[in-house]
Design a protein around this motif. Structure first.
Motif: not given
Length: 69
Positions: A31-33, A54-59
């Motif tokens: 997914p875009p981040v 990074h994507i998981a943490q941002r989510t």
């Protein structure tokens, strides 16, 4: 071979390495981040583990920390 500017791991990047007969890089399937933080390092690609984390943490809204720390 590329080197992750976040953790230093080596990984394959089809865009940089010119592999996979013009197929898109593995990262295009994620997914875009938002833009990745530089944290004093030169801009560059992140390895699959760092980018996925990074994507998981941002989510989740969690602080962004490299794998293994």
């Amino acid at each position: 071979m590329s080197t992750c500017t976040r953790c230093g791991a080596e990984f394959g990047c089809a865009m940089v390495d010119g592999t996979d007969d013009g197929a898109p890089c593995w990262c295009t399937k994620l997914p875009p981040v938002a833009a990745l933080p530089l944290a004093g390092k030169a801009a560059g690609c992140w390895c699959p583990a760092c980018l996925e984390q990074h994507i998981a943490q941002r989510t989740a809204g969690a602080p962004d920390t490299p794998p293994g720390t």
